[in-house]
Design a protein around this motif. Structure first.
Motif, PDB file in Angstrom:
ATOM      1  N   LEU A   1       7.346 -18.217 -15.041  1.00  0.00           N
ATOM      2  CA  LEU A   1       7.315 -16.526 -14.837  1.00  0.00           C
ATOM      3  C   LEU A   1       8.843 -15.802 -14.722  1.00  0.00           C
ATOM      4  CD1 LEU A   1       5.562 -13.623 -14.458  1.00  0.00           C
ATOM      5  CD2 LEU A   1       6.644 -13.601 -12.394  1.00  0.00           C
ATOM      6  N   LEU A   2       9.157 -16.333 -14.904  1.00  0.00           N
ATOM      7  CA  LEU A   2      11.242 -16.549 -14.689  1.00  0.00           C
ATOM      8  C   LEU A   2      11.256 -16.607 -16.425  1.00  0.00           C
ATOM      9  CD1 LEU A   2      13.022 -16.930 -11.635  1.00  0.00           C
ATOM     10  CD2 LEU A   2      11.604 -14.744 -12.654  1.00  0.00           C
TER      11      LEU A   2
ATOM     12  N   PRO B   1       9.268 -12.621  -6.135  1.00  0.00           N
ATOM     13  CA  PRO B   1       9.825 -12.395  -6.376  1.00  0.00           C
ATOM     14  C   PRO B   1      10.896 -10.879  -5.981  1.00  0.00           C
ATOM     15  CG  PRO B   1       8.031 -12.156  -8.694  1.00  0.00           C
ATOM     16  CD  PRO B   1       8.165 -13.329  -7.309  1.00  0.00           C
ATOM     17  N   VAL B   2      11.467 -10.807  -5.463  1.00  0.00           N
ATOM     18  CA  VAL B   2      12.602  -8.831  -5.272  1.00  0.00           C
ATOM     19  C   VAL B   2      12.768  -9.357  -7.115  1.00  0.00           C
ATOM     20  CG1 VAL B   2      14.261  -8.245  -4.228  1.00  0.00           C
ATOM     21  CG2 VAL B   2      12.861 -10.139  -3.109  1.00  0.00           C
ATOM     22  N   VAL B   3      12.239  -7.759  -7.092  1.00  0.00           N
ATOM     23  CA  VAL B   3      13.002  -6.966  -8.226  1.00  0.00           C
ATOM     24  C   VAL B   3      14.257  -5.930  -8.245  1.00  0.00           C
ATOM     25  CG1 VAL B   3      11.966  -5.967 -10.259  1.00  0.00           C
ATOM     26  CG2 VAL B   3      11.388  -7.344  -9.487  1.00  0.00           C
ATOM     27  N   GLU B   4      15.183  -5.752  -9.044  1.00  0.00           N
ATOM     28  CA  GLU B   4      15.778  -5.315  -9.294  1.00  0.00           C
ATOM     29  C   GLU B   4      15.655  -3.322  -9.897  1.00  0.00           C
ATOM     30  OE1 GLU B   4      20.261  -5.417  -9.507  1.00  0.00           O
ATOM     31  OE2 GLU B   4      19.906  -5.471 -11.594  1.00  0.00           O
ATOM     32  N   LEU B   5      14.745  -2.430  -9.346  1.00  0.00           N
ATOM     33  CA  LEU B   5      14.513  -1.500 -10.163  1.00  0.00           C
ATOM     34  C   LEU B   5      14.592  -0.875 -11.123  1.00  0.00           C
ATOM     35  CD1 LEU B   5      12.589   0.229  -6.800  1.00  0.00           C
ATOM     36  CD2 LEU B   5      11.258  -0.668  -9.140  1.00  0.00           C
ATOM     37  N   ALA B   6      15.866  -0.930 -11.664  1.00  0.00           N
ATOM     38  CA  ALA B   6      16.549  -0.618 -12.326  1.00  0.00           C
ATOM     39  C   ALA B   6      16.561  -0.982 -13.542  1.00  0.00           C
ATOM     40  CB  ALA B   6      18.653  -0.269 -12.325  1.00  0.00           C
TER      41      ALA B   6
ATOM     42  N   GLN C   1       9.371  -4.975  -4.231  1.00  0.00           N
ATOM     43  CA  GLN C   1       9.209  -6.126  -4.087  1.00  0.00           C
ATOM     44  C   GLN C   1       7.030  -6.063  -4.391  1.00  0.00           C
ATOM     45  OE1 GLN C   1      10.359  -8.646  -1.584  1.00  0.00           O
ATOM     46  NE2 GLN C   1       8.476 -10.328  -0.581  1.00  0.00           N
ATOM     47  N   GLY C   2       5.626  -6.886  -4.539  1.00  0.00           N
ATOM     48  CA  GLY C   2       4.795  -6.186  -4.743  1.00  0.00           C
ATOM     49  C   GLY C   2       4.057  -6.762  -5.697  1.00  0.00           C
ATOM     50  N   TYR C   3       3.240  -7.164  -5.868  1.00  0.00           N
ATOM     51  CA  TYR C   3       1.579  -7.389  -6.979  1.00  0.00           C
ATOM     52  C   TYR C   3       1.812  -6.631  -7.878  1.00  0.00           C
ATOM     53  CZ  TYR C   3      -1.080  -9.592  -2.149  1.00  0.00           C
ATOM     54  OH  TYR C   3      -1.102  -9.876  -1.504  1.00  0.00           O
ATOM     55  N   LEU C   4       3.019  -6.041  -8.093  1.00  0.00           N
ATOM     56  CA  LEU C   4       2.676  -5.126  -9.339  1.00  0.00           C
ATOM     57  C   LEU C   4       3.966  -6.105 -10.636  1.00  0.00           C
ATOM     58  CD1 LEU C   4       2.971  -2.997 -11.745  1.00  0.00           C
ATOM     59  CD2 LEU C   4       4.340  -2.045 -10.482  1.00  0.00           C
ATOM     60  N   TYR C   5       4.881  -6.732  -9.751  1.00  0.00           N
ATOM     61  CA  TYR C   5       5.230  -7.573 -10.418  1.00  0.00           C
ATOM     62  C   TYR C   5       4.956  -9.096 -10.701  1.00  0.00           C
ATOM     63  CZ  TYR C   5       8.210  -3.428  -9.792  1.00  0.00           C
ATOM     64  OH  TYR C   5       8.486  -2.345  -9.597  1.00  0.00           O
ATOM     65  N   ALA C   6       4.801  -9.338  -8.983  1.00  0.00           N
ATOM     66  CA  ALA C   6       4.205 -11.247  -8.529  1.00  0.00           C
ATOM     67  C   ALA C   6       3.842 -11.334  -7.393  1.00  0.00           C
ATOM     68  CB  ALA C   6       5.382 -11.891  -8.894  1.00  0.00           C
TER      69      ALA C   6
ATOM     70  N   GLU D   1       2.328  -1.936  -5.761  1.00  0.00           N
ATOM     71  CA  GLU D   1       1.240  -2.421  -6.448  1.00  0.00           C
ATOM     72  C   GLU D   1       0.940  -1.649  -7.867  1.00  0.00           C
ATOM     73  OE1 GLU D   1      -1.741  -2.311  -3.885  1.00  0.00           O
ATOM     74  OE2 GLU D   1      -1.052  -4.315  -2.446  1.00  0.00           O
ATOM     75  N   THR D   2       1.619  -0.171  -8.431  1.00  0.00           N
ATOM     76  CA  THR D   2       1.195   0.062  -9.336  1.00  0.00           C
ATOM     77  C   THR D   2       2.497   0.885  -9.798  1.00  0.00           C
ATOM     78  OG1 THR D   2       1.299   2.406  -7.697  1.00  0.00           O
ATOM     79  CG2 THR D   2      -0.848   1.833  -7.736  1.00  0.00           C
ATOM     80  N   THR D   3       2.699   1.275 -11.232  1.00  0.00           N
ATOM     81  CA  THR D   3       3.735   1.714 -11.442  1.00  0.00           C
ATOM     82  C   THR D   3       3.656   3.772 -11.288  1.00  0.00           C
ATOM     83  OG1 THR D   3       2.013   2.553 -13.271  1.00  0.00           O
ATOM     84  CG2 THR D   3       3.326   0.728 -13.597  1.00  0.00           C
ATOM     85  N   GLN D   4       2.934   4.328 -10.772  1.00  0.00           N
ATOM     86  CA  GLN D   4       3.365   5.518 -10.300  1.00  0.00           C
ATOM     87  C   GLN D   4       4.398   5.109  -8.714  1.00  0.00           C
ATOM     88  OE1 GLN D   4       0.086   4.463 -11.346  1.00  0.00           O
ATOM     89  NE2 GLN D   4      -1.543   6.452 -10.732  1.00  0.00           N
ATOM     90  N   GLN D   5       4.143   4.009  -8.097  1.00  0.00           N
ATOM     91  CA  GLN D   5       4.871   4.082  -7.027  1.00  0.00           C
ATOM     92  C   GLN D   5       6.029   3.518  -6.800  1.00  0.00           C
ATOM     93  OE1 GLN D   5       2.591   0.542  -4.803  1.00  0.00           O
ATOM     94  NE2 GLN D   5       0.709   2.413  -4.157  1.00  0.00           N
ATOM     95  N   GLN D   6       6.045   2.658  -8.343  1.00  0.00           N
ATOM     96  CA  GLN D   6       7.462   2.256  -8.822  1.00  0.00           C
ATOM     97  C   GLN D   6       8.284   3.350  -9.523  1.00  0.00           C
ATOM     98  OE1 GLN D   6       8.348  -1.424 -12.308  1.00  0.00           O
ATOM     99  NE2 GLN D   6       7.778   0.397 -13.411  1.00  0.00           N
ATOM    100  N   ASP D   7       7.324   4.052 -10.694  1.00  0.00           N
ATOM    101  CA  ASP D   7       8.544   5.427 -10.848  1.00  0.00           C
ATOM    102  C   ASP D   7       8.890   6.399  -9.573  1.00  0.00           C
ATOM    103  OD1 ASP D   7       7.679   4.218 -13.170  1.00  0.00           O
ATOM    104  OD2 ASP D   7       5.749   5.855 -13.961  1.00  0.00           O
ATOM    105  N   MET D   8       8.070   6.351  -9.450  1.00  0.00           N
ATOM    106  CA  MET D   8       8.347   7.119  -7.891  1.00  0.00           C
ATOM    107  C   MET D   8       9.386   6.771  -6.834  1.00  0.00           C
ATOM    108  SD  MET D   8       6.693   7.831  -3.690  1.00  0.00           S
ATOM    109  CE  MET D   8       7.360   6.583  -3.382  1.00  0.00           C
ATOM    110  N   LEU D   9       9.860   5.642  -6.767  1.00  0.00           N
ATOM    111  CA  LEU D   9      10.658   4.366  -5.958  1.00  0.00           C
ATOM    112  C   LEU D   9      12.240   4.569  -7.313  1.00  0.00           C
ATOM    113  CD1 LEU D   9       8.866   1.760  -4.830  1.00  0.00           C
ATOM    114  CD2 LEU D   9       9.856   2.801  -3.652  1.00  0.00           C
TER     115      LEU D   9
END
Ligand code: C2E
Ligand code: MG
Ligand code: MG
Ligand code: MG
Length: 281
Positions: free
Chosen positions: A272-273, A46-51, A256-261, A239-247
């Protein structure tokens, strides 16, 4: 004594080389009729919309489960398939399979754009865009539901040809993403020259960016440049929530990444969906 040791080293070196060469020729032989044997399948990540945290699309990733060689990585077998000319047929199969799957999901009420990776050999085919149009028609998939991912290497093999083919697929309504952005030698030249809708910021910039100012600046600048040019950005390999928060803080729209799936078989993706990442959920 020394000479002997060195000689042993050379012999081991030759043995390792020929083992490598032998594995390669075995892979080549198996690949020649891999489609007939039905050993390929597509995983979807999956590709995730961050907001919103919702899945807005997915990337189809080729998988080879061989009874002889086990699971072989696409990073290993795709270059061989390209060299031996098998990639045309395999690439056409990937496109058919992914479009068919996305069309089936749509009929079941799941709107998910699917992204397909395209190799240099496919792009060099002057009928590429026409074949994409035919595949979409046969699958009954609206062109806007398909995205094609090209790498710098694939495009640089024949830049004018690639520009021609990609312009034609965009005229159909298919979108085009530049994959592994930032890792090649001509990233900015391609942003200038290519008909594009999206940049996929390579994982190597995302990994460790929380701790590395240089990478962070590159990530931030890419996001800003893409925004100013009206391009979408996907951060790869989150892969991490820190990376997600920075983005999120940098205003990156997609990730996109292992953090989500991880890349999943169709059934697991649907499960999953149904539980999470779901639009409107
Ligand atoms: P890519 O298109 O850049 O795909 C992303 C790769 O990163 C995938 O590896 C994916 O499994 C992996 N990945 C995703 N999230 C994470 C993460 O959070 N951490 C880490 N460490 N890795 C992550 P995969 O599936 O092994 O594919 C490797 C490459 O093979 C792809 O890179 C693409 O260039 C190529 N490939 C895959 N499928 C196809 C295909 O159907 N056709 C062509 N031509 N190439 C393909
Ligand atoms: Mg890709
Ligand atoms: Mg990539
Ligand atoms: Mg990659």
């Amino acid at each position: 004594y020394r000479a002997k040791a060195a000689g042993g080293g050379v012999q081991r070196y030759h043995a390792a080389l020929s083992e490598e060469a032998q594995r390669r020729s075995e892979l080549e032989r198996s690949l020649s009729d891999v489609l007939e044997r039905g050993e390929l399948w597509l995983a979807y990540q999956p590709v995730v919309e961050l907001a919103s945290g919702q899945a807005v699309g997915c990337e189809a990733l080729l998988r080879w489960q061989s009874p002889v060689h086990g699971a072989v990585s696409p990073a290993q077998f795709i270059p061989i398939a390209e060299e031996r000319g098998f990639i045309r047929e395999i690439g056409a199969w990937v496109l058919r399979e992914a479009c068919g799957r996305a069309a089936q999901w749509q009929r079941e009420g799941l709107e998910l754009r699917v992204a397909v990776n395209v190799s240099a050999v496919q792009l060099r085919d002057p009928h590429f865009a026409r074949d994409v149009a035919a595949t979409l028609r046969a699958a009954g998939l609206p062109p806007a539901s398909l995205e094609l991912e090209v790498t710098e290497t694939a495009v640089m093999a024949d830049l004018p040809g690639a520009i021609a083919q990609l312009s034609q697929v965009r005229a159909l309504g298919v979108s085009v993403a530049l994959d592994d952005f930032g890792t090649g030698y001509a990233s900015l030249e391609l942003v200038r020259e290519l008909p594009l809708d999206k940049l996929k910021l390579d994982r190597s910039f995302v990994t460790g960016a929380e701790r590395d100012r240089r990478r962070q600046v590159i990530v931030a600048s890419t996001i800003r440049m893409a925004g100013d040019l009206g391009l979408q950005v996907v951060a790869e390999g989150v892969e991490t929530t820190q990376q997600q928060d920075m983005l999120l803080a940098l205003g990156c729209p997609l990730a996109q990444g292992y953090l989500y799936a991880r890349p999943l078989c169709p059934e697991d993706l649907l499960n999953l969906l149904a539980r999470t990442l779901r639009r409107g959920a």
